[in-house]
Scaffold this motif. Structure first.
Motif, PDB file in Angstrom:
ATOM      1  N   VAL A 188       5.895   7.222  -0.616  1.00 45.18           N
ATOM      2  CA  VAL A 188       6.175   7.928  -1.871  1.00 45.18           C
ATOM      3  C   VAL A 188       6.648   9.338  -1.542  1.00 45.18           C
ATOM      4  O   VAL A 188       6.012  10.041  -0.749  1.00 45.18           O
ATOM      5  N   HIS A 189       7.738   9.756  -2.154  1.00 44.79           N
ATOM      6  CA  HIS A 189       8.250  11.109  -1.937  1.00 44.79           C
ATOM      7  C   HIS A 189       7.190  12.144  -2.279  1.00 44.79           C
ATOM      8  O   HIS A 189       6.567  12.092  -3.339  1.00 44.79           O
ATOM      9  N   ALA A 190       7.024  13.096  -1.389  1.00 45.96           N
ATOM     10  CA  ALA A 190       5.950  14.075  -1.540  1.00 45.96           C
ATOM     11  C   ALA A 190       6.173  15.048  -2.691  1.00 45.96           C
ATOM     12  O   ALA A 190       5.235  15.739  -3.101  1.00 45.96           O
ATOM     13  N   LEU A 191       7.385  15.133  -3.231  1.00 47.16           N
ATOM     14  CA  LEU A 191       7.666  16.076  -4.304  1.00 47.16           C
ATOM     15  C   LEU A 191       7.642  15.433  -5.693  1.00 47.16           C
ATOM     16  O   LEU A 191       7.918  16.107  -6.683  1.00 47.16           O
ATOM     17  N   LEU A 192       7.309  14.149  -5.770  1.00 50.73           N
ATOM     18  CA  LEU A 192       7.298  13.484  -7.065  1.00 50.73           C
ATOM     19  C   LEU A 192       6.137  13.967  -7.928  1.00 50.73           C
ATOM     20  O   LEU A 192       5.095  14.384  -7.437  1.00 50.73           O
ATOM     21  N   LYS A 193       6.365  13.892  -9.237  1.00 53.83           N
ATOM     22  CA  LYS A 193       5.325  14.218 -10.203  1.00 53.83           C
ATOM     23  C   LYS A 193       4.554  12.951 -10.569  1.00 53.83           C
ATOM     24  O   LYS A 193       4.954  11.838 -10.241  1.00 53.83           O
ATOM     25  N   ALA A 194       3.428  13.146 -11.268  1.00 50.46           N
ATOM     26  CA  ALA A 194       2.520  12.029 -11.562  1.00 50.46           C
ATOM     27  C   ALA A 194       3.227  10.866 -12.239  1.00 50.46           C
ATOM     28  O   ALA A 194       3.014   9.697 -11.889  1.00 50.46           O
ATOM     29  N   PRO A 207      -3.557  11.506 -10.778  1.00 50.43           N
ATOM     30  CA  PRO A 207      -3.186  11.046 -12.126  1.00 50.43           C
ATOM     31  C   PRO A 207      -2.104   9.965 -12.118  1.00 50.43           C
ATOM     32  O   PRO A 207      -2.085   9.088 -12.987  1.00 50.43           O
ATOM     33  N   GLY A 208      -1.206  10.009 -11.140  1.00 52.88           N
ATOM     34  CA  GLY A 208      -0.199   8.962 -11.031  1.00 52.88           C
ATOM     35  C   GLY A 208      -0.839   7.617 -10.757  1.00 52.88           C
ATOM     36  O   GLY A 208      -0.472   6.593 -11.359  1.00 52.88           O
ATOM     37  N   ALA A 209      -1.819   7.602  -9.855  1.00 52.56           N
ATOM     38  CA  ALA A 209      -2.528   6.365  -9.535  1.00 52.56           C
ATOM     39  C   ALA A 209      -3.361   5.888 -10.716  1.00 52.56           C
ATOM     40  O   ALA A 209      -3.439   4.682 -10.999  1.00 52.56           O
ATOM     41  N   ALA A 210      -3.981   6.835 -11.437  1.00 56.74           N
ATOM     42  CA  ALA A 210      -4.789   6.458 -12.599  1.00 56.74           C
ATOM     43  C   ALA A 210      -3.921   5.788 -13.656  1.00 56.74           C
ATOM     44  O   ALA A 210      -4.326   4.805 -14.282  1.00 56.74           O
ATOM     45  N   GLY A 211      -2.715   6.314 -13.849  1.00 50.76           N
ATOM     46  CA  GLY A 211      -1.808   5.724 -14.831  1.00 50.76           C
ATOM     47  C   GLY A 211      -1.403   4.311 -14.472  1.00 50.76           C
ATOM     48  O   GLY A 211      -1.125   3.495 -15.351  1.00 50.76           O
ATOM     49  N   VAL A 234       0.869  -1.182   0.000  1.00 47.39           N
ATOM     50  CA  VAL A 234       0.000   0.000   0.000  1.00 47.39           C
ATOM     51  C   VAL A 234       0.903   1.228   0.000  1.00 47.39           C
ATOM     52  O   VAL A 234       1.778   1.363   0.861  1.00 47.39           O
ATOM     53  N   ALA A 235       0.689   2.117  -0.961  1.00 50.19           N
ATOM     54  CA  ALA A 235       1.522   3.309  -1.086  1.00 50.19           C
ATOM     55  C   ALA A 235       0.956   4.461  -0.261  1.00 50.19           C
ATOM     56  O   ALA A 235      -0.269   4.630  -0.174  1.00 50.19           O
ATOM     57  N   LEU A 236       1.841   5.246   0.341  1.00 45.50           N
ATOM     58  CA  LEU A 236       1.450   6.420   1.126  1.00 45.50           C
ATOM     59  C   LEU A 236       2.080   7.655   0.520  1.00 45.50           C
ATOM     60  O   LEU A 236       3.300   7.725   0.349  1.00 45.50           O
ATOM     61  N   LEU A 237       1.252   8.633   0.199  1.00 45.59           N
ATOM     62  CA  LEU A 237       1.718   9.941  -0.279  1.00 45.59           C
ATOM     63  C   LEU A 237       1.163  10.984   0.692  1.00 45.59           C
ATOM     64  O   LEU A 237       0.142  11.611   0.456  1.00 45.59           O
ATOM     65  N   ILE A 238       1.848  11.116   1.823  1.00 47.50           N
ATOM     66  CA  ILE A 238       1.339  11.911   2.953  1.00 47.50           C
ATOM     67  C   ILE A 238       2.510  12.684   3.564  1.00 47.50           C
ATOM     68  O   ILE A 238       3.591  12.117   3.768  1.00 47.50           O
ATOM     69  N   PRO A 239       2.335  13.969   3.884  1.00 48.99           N
ATOM     70  CA  PRO A 239       3.405  14.741   4.524  1.00 48.99           C
ATOM     71  C   PRO A 239       3.533  14.392   6.010  1.00 48.99           C
ATOM     72  O   PRO A 239       2.908  13.441   6.491  1.00 48.99           O
ATOM     73  N   MET A 279      -2.966  15.580  -4.051  1.00 49.88           N
ATOM     74  CA  MET A 279      -3.760  14.826  -5.024  1.00 49.88           C
ATOM     75  C   MET A 279      -3.555  15.290  -6.466  1.00 49.88           C
ATOM     76  O   MET A 279      -3.810  14.536  -7.406  1.00 49.88           O
ATOM     77  N   THR A 280      -3.081  16.520  -6.663  1.00 48.94           N
ATOM     78  CA  THR A 280      -2.865  17.025  -8.018  1.00 48.94           C
ATOM     79  C   THR A 280      -1.931  16.108  -8.807  1.00 48.94           C
ATOM     80  O   THR A 280      -2.144  15.869  -9.991  1.00 48.94           O
TER      81      THR A 280
END
Length: 530
Positions: free
Chosen positions: A93-99, A126-130, A66-71, A121-122
């Motif tokens: 997941v690094h918080a500064l990564l792009k989609a 889209p990263g998750a959708a891809g 399970v991936a976490l994108l949380i500060p 989420m910006t």
């Protein structure tokens, strides 16, 4: 993803026990503070069990990534321990990564779900959708976009009763390396390595106590913040003062406001803290010491910090693959400035010949070579990359890629990364040595030394420097300062004066970015052939 080995005994262990046990022992103590919100250990574990119930209802179970994108907020801890309590695998997941980069991490790890903070989420959605991965959001003020909220699903779900036991070599985390060459690799951290790391840090390395207030500005998606601040802090029964967005003034304000006792940071954080203290002087009386890692700490910064704050900084060394701490200037023993201390309990570090790649050949004490590490703290390899694992771990030793020396007392000194070494006119030049000299100049806030291509020398030595506000010191003066203190082949001929240095998500200076953007239009004192 099944990761339970057969025939390895009956003992069980899980990183989730860190929060579960501390909640049982310190239920009313404050675990995490974010701005004005306090969360006790008892609350945090109760909310974690509810989050786990929601994830279980979505089919998450043992071995599921399970991936976490949380500060750096309490929701990171809730989600982190919830996944681990289910026997799942956390993929920070690094918080500064792009989609596009997020999509890669999700695909490569095989993540079943992304838990994404609303402010991120910006890029996260889209990263998750891809990657065709579902998203649950936290920290959302509304659900107008239709993204399911983990808090709402947790409120409707049946909480789990306790954590799922795991085997020692089961995977707990997949942490992605920075990817300086090729695509990032997922380092597999085991429950045993992470738990033993915490136990050794608390028993024999740090001095963390129940009730301590520790600075939580290191990114929790990074191994340093995750292990040394979150896991070690909560295991000790301390209070973590979160700093979701680091700046020097914000950190200094938290140090004074909350009477922080232990400051964790990378060198760039200490530099920023010192700059903030110039505008807001005054020693924080509660601060006992600082801990530094992530990259080499200039001795000049250590000395300035001790003078300004009346506290010592203890420097250590480690990597994602070593969980992370491998060596340390142990708290309680006078640190040796310029060194990374001695190996932590149960870990061996030796110096090997870097040019021999298919075996480990040790060098005598005092000779320069590659640091190699062996011990309980090693990862179990790179996900789906057996060739990379075989290249990194030779004869049971992890090859760090760092060049250093071990003295007769067992203290280690890092010269540089093998990839950062500059070869000028046939001579090996180590940026760390030059950075130490430049940092001694009173107008230098921070310095980064790197090599740039040169027609005659092969490589020329360049330095990017941030000066103190209102400084009139020129590039030529800084070159002269270094020339007076370094051999002719070492001093930088090129100086770039920048308002700030490019930093990665963990606070490291991105030298490769400096080298890549170098245009040759900077001040120089002549690239002579000395």
């Amino acid at each position: 993803m099944t990761n339970t080995p057969a025939n390895d005994g009956f003992g069980t262990i899980t990183v989730a026990a860190i929060l579960a046990e501390s909640a049982a022992r310190h239920p009313e103590s404050v675990a995490i503070i974010v701005e004005d919100e306090e969360t006790t250990y008892g609350q945090l574990w109760k909310e974690t069990l509810s989050y786990a119930g929601a994830l279980r209802a979505r089919g998450i179970g043992p071995g599921d990534p399970v991936a976490l994108l949380i500060p750096n907020v309490a929701d990171f801890a809730r989600a982190y321990y919830a996944v681990l309590a289910l026997g799942g695998i956390v993929v920070p997941v690094h918080a500064l990564l792009k989609a596009r980069e997020i999509e890669y991490a999700l695909r490569d790890s095989g993540a079943k779900l992304l838990i994404c903070a609303a402010p991120l989420m910006t890029e996260g959605v889209p990263g998750a959708a891809g990657a065709d991965v579902d998203v649950l959001t936290v920290m959302a003020t509304d659900a107008a976009d239709g993204t399911p909220r983990l808090e709402a699903e947790a409120a409707a779900a049946v909480p789990i009763r306790g954590y799922v036991p795991r085997r020692p070599q089961d995977t707990a985390t997949i942490l992605y390396t920075s990817g300086t060459t090729g695509k990032p690799k997922g380092a597999l951290g085991t429950h045993f390595a992470l738990m033993e790391q915490v136990n050794v840090l608390l028993s024999d390395t740090f001095d963390l106590r129940a009730g301590d207030k520790i600075f939580g500005g290191l990114p929790l998606f990074h191994t340093f913040g995750q292990t040394c601040v979150l896991n070690a802090g909560l295991r000790a029964g301390a209070t973590i003062i979160m700093c979701p967005r680091f700046t020097g003034p914000a950190a200094l304000d938290l140090v004074h406001k909350h009477e922080i006792t232990v400051f964790f940071g990378v060198p760039t954080m200490y530099v920023a803290l010192l700059e903030a203290a110039k505008a807001n002087p005054g020693r924080p009386e509660a601060l006992r010491y600082g801990i530094s890692g992530g990259s080499s700490l200039p001795v000049a910064v250590l000395e300035k910090f001790r003078e300004a704050f009346g506290a010592q900084i203890y420097e250590g060394y480690g990597l994602t693959e070593t969980s992370p701490v491998a060596s340390f200037n142990h708290v309680g023993v006078s640190p040796r400035p310029g060194t990374i201390g001695t190996p932590i309990w149960g870990v061996e570090i030796e110096i090997a010949r870097p040019e021999i790649i298919d075996s480990i050949e040790f060098l005598p004490r005092g000779e320069l070579g590659e640091l190699v590490v062996r011990g309980h703290n090693l990862f179990k390899g790179y996900l789906n990359r057996p060739d990379a694992t075989a290249e990194a771990v030779v004869d049971g030793w992890f090859r760090t890629g760092d060049l250093g020396i071990k003295d007769d007392d067992g203290y280690l000194r890092i010269l540089d990364r093998t990839k950062d070494m500059i070869i000028r006119n046939g001579y090996n030049v180590y940026p760390r040595e030059i950075e130490e000299i430049l940092s001694q100049h009173p107008d230098v806030v921070s310095a980064a030394v790197f090599g740039v291509p040169h027609e005659m020398q092969g490589q020329e030595i360049a330095a990017a420097i941030v000066r103190t506000p209102n400084s009139t010191t020129t590039a030529e003066e800084l070159i002269s300062f270094a020339k007076d203190r370094l051999a002719a082949y070492k001093y930088p001929r090129i100086i770039e004066l920048l308002p700030e240095l490019p930093l990665g998500p963990s606070g490291k200076i991105l030298k490769r970015e400096l080298a890549a953007t170098y245009k040759g239009n900077t001040s120089a004192a002549g690239a002579d052939a000395e």
